[in-house]
Motif scaffolding. Structure first.
Motif, PDB file in Angstrom:
ATOM      1  N   LYS A 156     -17.203  51.192  63.506  1.00 41.90           N
ATOM      2  CA  LYS A 156     -16.772  51.188  62.102  1.00 41.90           C
ATOM      3  C   LYS A 156     -16.858  49.815  61.460  1.00 41.90           C
ATOM      4  O   LYS A 156     -16.890  49.691  60.237  1.00 41.90           O
ATOM      5  N   PHE A 157     -16.929  48.762  62.294  1.00 42.85           N
ATOM      6  CA  PHE A 157     -16.995  47.404  61.764  1.00 42.85           C
ATOM      7  C   PHE A 157     -18.434  46.942  61.509  1.00 42.85           C
ATOM      8  O   PHE A 157     -18.661  45.927  60.863  1.00 42.85           O
ATOM      9  N   ILE A 158     -19.401  47.671  62.053  1.00 43.84           N
ATOM     10  CA  ILE A 158     -20.813  47.294  61.889  1.00 43.84           C
ATOM     11  C   ILE A 158     -21.603  48.505  61.382  1.00 43.84           C
ATOM     12  O   ILE A 158     -22.734  48.754  61.804  1.00 43.84           O
ATOM     13  N   LYS A 159     -21.014  49.243  60.437  1.00 43.26           N
ATOM     14  CA  LYS A 159     -21.554  50.551  60.059  1.00 43.26           C
ATOM     15  C   LYS A 159     -23.016  50.504  59.630  1.00 43.26           C
ATOM     16  O   LYS A 159     -23.848  51.245  60.133  1.00 43.26           O
ATOM     17  N   SER A 160     -23.368  49.618  58.689  1.00 45.38           N
ATOM     18  CA  SER A 160     -24.744  49.606  58.191  1.00 45.38           C
ATOM     19  C   SER A 160     -25.722  49.145  59.265  1.00 45.38           C
ATOM     20  O   SER A 160     -26.809  49.704  59.411  1.00 45.38           O
ATOM     21  N   ALA A 161     -25.328  48.139  60.042  1.00 39.34           N
ATOM     22  CA  ALA A 161     -26.196  47.652  61.118  1.00 39.34           C
ATOM     23  C   ALA A 161     -26.356  48.728  62.196  1.00 39.34           C
ATOM     24  O   ALA A 161     -27.445  48.883  62.772  1.00 39.34           O
ATOM     25  N   TYR A 162     -25.277  49.481  62.439  1.00 39.56           N
ATOM     26  CA  TYR A 162     -25.334  50.544  63.440  1.00 39.56           C
ATOM     27  C   TYR A 162     -26.271  51.657  62.992  1.00 39.56           C
ATOM     28  O   TYR A 162     -27.085  52.163  63.774  1.00 39.56           O
ATOM     29  N   GLU A 163     -26.178  52.035  61.718  1.00 41.81           N
ATOM     30  CA  GLU A 163     -27.061  53.068  61.172  1.00 41.81           C
ATOM     31  C   GLU A 163     -28.522  52.631  61.266  1.00 41.81           C
ATOM     32  O   GLU A 163     -29.411  53.440  61.571  1.00 41.81           O
ATOM     33  N   GLU A 164     -28.772  51.358  61.009  1.00 44.54           N
ATOM     34  CA  GLU A 164     -30.140  50.838  61.107  1.00 44.54           C
ATOM     35  C   GLU A 164     -30.635  50.897  62.558  1.00 44.54           C
ATOM     36  O   GLU A 164     -31.783  51.254  62.825  1.00 44.54           O
ATOM     37  N   PHE A 165     -29.756  50.551  63.492  1.00 41.40           N
ATOM     38  CA  PHE A 165     -30.106  50.627  64.913  1.00 41.40           C
ATOM     39  C   PHE A 165     -30.462  52.061  65.293  1.00 41.40           C
ATOM     40  O   PHE A 165     -31.465  52.294  65.999  1.00 41.40           O
ATOM     41  N   LEU A 166     -29.675  53.030  64.844  1.00 43.25           N
ATOM     42  CA  LEU A 166     -29.933  54.431  65.172  1.00 43.25           C
ATOM     43  C   LEU A 166     -31.292  54.875  64.644  1.00 43.25           C
ATOM     44  O   LEU A 166     -32.072  55.522  65.363  1.00 43.25           O
ATOM     45  N   GLN A 167     -31.593  54.508  63.386  1.00 47.86           N
ATOM     46  CA  GLN A 167     -32.861  54.915  62.796  1.00 47.86           C
ATOM     47  C   GLN A 167     -34.049  54.279  63.509  1.00 47.86           C
ATOM     48  O   GLN A 167     -35.054  54.938  63.794  1.00 47.86           O
ATOM     49  N   ASN A 168     -33.902  52.988  63.833  1.00 44.62           N
ATOM     50  CA  ASN A 168     -34.982  52.288  64.535  1.00 44.62           C
ATOM     51  C   ASN A 168     -35.197  52.853  65.946  1.00 44.62           C
ATOM     52  O   ASN A 168     -36.327  52.995  66.404  1.00 44.62           O
ATOM     53  N   SER A 169     -34.093  53.178  66.625  1.00 46.02           N
ATOM     54  CA  SER A 169     -34.196  53.753  67.965  1.00 46.02           C
ATOM     55  C   SER A 169     -34.853  55.122  67.907  1.00 46.02           C
ATOM     56  O   SER A 169     -35.723  55.449  68.731  1.00 46.02           O
ATOM     57  N   ARG A 170     -34.446  55.925  66.927  1.00 41.96           N
ATOM     58  CA  ARG A 170     -35.036  57.259  66.764  1.00 41.96           C
ATOM     59  C   ARG A 170     -36.548  57.161  66.561  1.00 41.96           C
ATOM     60  O   ARG A 170     -37.327  57.850  67.228  1.00 41.96           O
ATOM     61  N   ASN A 171     -36.969  56.281  65.639  1.00 47.46           N
ATOM     62  CA  ASN A 171     -38.401  56.129  65.361  1.00 47.46           C
ATOM     63  C   ASN A 171     -39.157  55.653  66.603  1.00 47.46           C
ATOM     64  O   ASN A 171     -40.263  56.112  66.893  1.00 47.46           O
ATOM     65  N   CYS A 172     -38.546  54.714  67.342  1.00 51.70           N
ATOM     66  CA  CYS A 172     -39.153  54.167  68.549  1.00 51.70           C
ATOM     67  C   CYS A 172     -39.381  55.255  69.592  1.00 51.70           C
ATOM     68  O   CYS A 172     -40.486  55.384  70.154  1.00 51.70           O
ATOM     69  N   VAL A 173     -38.359  56.059  69.848  1.00 51.83           N
ATOM     70  CA  VAL A 173     -38.469  57.081  70.884  1.00 51.83           C
ATOM     71  C   VAL A 173     -39.430  58.190  70.461  1.00 51.83           C
ATOM     72  O   VAL A 173     -40.200  58.708  71.283  1.00 51.83           O
ATOM     73  N   LEU A 174     -39.427  58.545  69.183  1.00 53.35           N
ATOM     74  CA  LEU A 174     -40.377  59.562  68.704  1.00 53.35           C
ATOM     75  C   LEU A 174     -41.822  59.097  68.881  1.00 53.35           C
ATOM     76  O   LEU A 174     -42.703  59.884  69.250  1.00 53.35           O
ATOM     77  N   LYS A 175     -42.074  57.801  68.642  1.00 54.96           N
ATOM     78  CA  LYS A 175     -43.419  57.259  68.878  1.00 54.96           C
ATOM     79  C   LYS A 175     -43.762  57.287  70.368  1.00 54.96           C
ATOM     80  O   LYS A 175     -44.908  57.531  70.752  1.00 54.96           O
ATOM     81  N   MET A 176     -42.751  57.047  71.205  1.00 53.61           N
ATOM     82  CA  MET A 176     -42.973  57.088  72.642  1.00 53.61           C
ATOM     83  C   MET A 176     -43.300  58.508  73.094  1.00 53.61           C
ATOM     84  O   MET A 176     -44.191  58.720  73.926  1.00 53.61           O
ATOM     85  N   ILE A 177     -42.587  59.495  72.542  1.00 53.21           N
ATOM     86  CA  ILE A 177     -42.886  60.902  72.844  1.00 53.21           C
ATOM     87  C   ILE A 177     -44.313  61.235  72.413  1.00 53.21           C
ATOM     88  O   ILE A 177     -45.053  61.934  73.124  1.00 53.21           O
ATOM     89  N   GLN A 178     -44.733  60.698  71.273  1.00 48.87           N
ATOM     90  CA  GLN A 178     -46.113  60.857  70.810  1.00 48.87           C
ATOM     91  C   GLN A 178     -47.085  60.271  71.841  1.00 48.87           C
ATOM     92  O   GLN A 178     -48.139  60.847  72.115  1.00 48.87           O
ATOM     93  N   GLY A 179     -46.706  59.127  72.417  1.00 52.30           N
ATOM     94  CA  GLY A 179     -47.536  58.508  73.451  1.00 52.30           C
ATOM     95  C   GLY A 179     -47.725  59.421  74.651  1.00 52.30           C
ATOM     96  O   GLY A 179     -48.807  59.474  75.247  1.00 52.30           O
ATOM     97  N   PHE A 180     -46.669  60.160  75.019  1.00 52.38           N
ATOM     98  CA  PHE A 180     -46.788  61.127  76.112  1.00 52.38           C
ATOM     99  C   PHE A 180     -47.728  62.260  75.712  1.00 52.38           C
ATOM    100  O   PHE A 180     -48.596  62.662  76.497  1.00 52.38           O
ATOM    101  N   SER A 181     -47.570  62.787  74.517  1.00 48.59           N
ATOM    102  CA  SER A 181     -48.390  63.936  74.101  1.00 48.59           C
ATOM    103  C   SER A 181     -49.854  63.552  73.937  1.00 48.59           C
ATOM    104  O   SER A 181     -50.747  64.383  74.127  1.00 48.59           O
TER     105      SER A 181
END
Length: 358
Positions: A240-265
């Motif tokens: 709750k103290f780093i809300k915006s930075a945390y949301e940015e981390f979540l979005q960046n992690s999501r995009n990163c892993v989705l690209k990695m899944i693309q790498g597998f496919s």
């Protein structure tokens, strides 16, 4: 005597973000196991025995003047929880209960009892659930085992994504997204266990992945064990103290892993390696935001050595110890890499990916 086994796991990418909805992670099951044997008791008492866990330490904290025991690192708590929920399900299927002896044997610790970080609490939960269901002769599916194990594990741990449960149940390489914990808690309070186990769980997604030909997984152990539940507690307290930075981390992690899944496919090792490196940087920034040590010096050394040999490396799981992983290709000089690890106090682990027959 019935004996079943459940494999350990390693996180490849998506750690911490996977605790939230719609944030995938990639995991792999490895060929080190927890084995649970079960047999009808001969006497008037049942037995639960584990050679490895008989000397387990108990952690506790002070809340005011009160001593509070933290049992989340005690495997017996997970065994007992798995028994409780699996037997509750069996009773709902009109199964007659009986006494049994349960023997647990684990490969997931080192010879001197230190944990590698392979998800031993998840594996012992899964193996216990499987053993009891088989003991009572019930029809099982991987989905049933996962859901029973996830409920059992979460009731003890109180946090986590159950990604390690998924790896132990489904095996191989997999992409995983966690379920809605608030929904599950509410459903369990209003419906029978059997009803909830038959429902579709909002948010839950398990996707088996096929690794590209020529891609190799190399694992190194820092020889320092870590506690995932305690690290997750610290980051949860800070959200709750780093809300915006945390949301940015979540979005960046999501995009990163989705690209990695693309790498597998697409069988694109270079794309997977690039995202491993990017995920490492995301976790380093996340650690700095939360004032936690994910990448301890020996893990940094592990990663830097791997990069010298063109391997893409990062910490695995919660960090602060345990293992690091390397995604290598046919060009990577793995033998020399491991030799340099050993010279720097890093132990190569010769585990292989464990797939489970469907």
């Amino acid at each position: 005597m019935i004996t079943v086994k459940a494999p350990g796991k390693l996180y490849i990418a998506g750690e911490y973000a996977v605790l939230e909805q719609n944030c995938p992670a990639i995991l792999v099951a490895v060929n080190e196991f927890v084995r649970v044997s079960i047999a009808k008791s001969k006497g008037s008492q049942g037995l639960i025995h584990s050679k490895q866990y008989s000397q387990d330490s108990i952690h506790w904290i002070r809340k005011g003047n009160q001593m509070v025991i933290d049992n989340r690192d005690n495997p017996f708590e997970y065994i007992l929880s798995a028994i409780k929920y699996t037997e509750a399900y069996c009773l709902e299927q009109d199964v007659q209960m009986s006494l049994y002896d349960l023997h647990v044997n684990s490969d997931l610790d080192s010879a001197d009892g230190k944990k590698y970080g392979l998800g031993s609490s998840a594996a012992v939960t899964v193996a216990t659930v499987k053993a009891i269901l088989e003991f009572y002769g019930l029809k099982v599916s991987n989905d049933l085992i996962f859901k029973l194990s996830a409920i059992s594990h979460y009731s003890v741990q109180g946090n986590g994504s159950a990604g390690d449960i998924a790896a132990s149940v489904y095996g191989g390489w997999l992409a995983y997204q966690t379920f809605d914990k608030a929904w599950l808690k509410d459903e369990l309070s209003h419906h029978s266990l059997s009803y909830v186990l038959n429902e579709a769980w909002p948010g839950l997604r398990v996707q088996l992945l096929t690794p590209p030909k020529g891609m190799k997984l190399v694992i190194g152990w820092s020889q320092t064990p870590a506690s995932t539940s305690q690290l997750v507690d610290k980051t949860n307290a800070k959200k709750k103290f780093i809300k915006s930075a945390y949301e940015e981390f979540l979005q960046n992690s999501r995009n990163c892993v989705l690209k990695m899944i693309q790498g597998f496919s697409e069988s694109n090792i270079a794309l997977i390696q690039n995202q491993i490196r990017f995920n490492r940087q995301l976790l380093k920034e996340f650690a700095s935001l939360n004032n936690i040590a994910i990448e301890i010096p020996r893990l940094t050394k592990l990663i830097n050595i791997a990069e010298q040999f063109d391997g893409a490396a990062k910490t695995s799981g919660a960090g602060n110890g345990d293992c690091g992983i390397v995604i290598a290709n046919d060009e990577t000089k793995i033998k020399q890499l491991k030799e340099l690890w050993r010279e720097n106090g890093i132990l190569p682990l010769n585990f292989r990916v464990h797939s489970i027959a469907k």
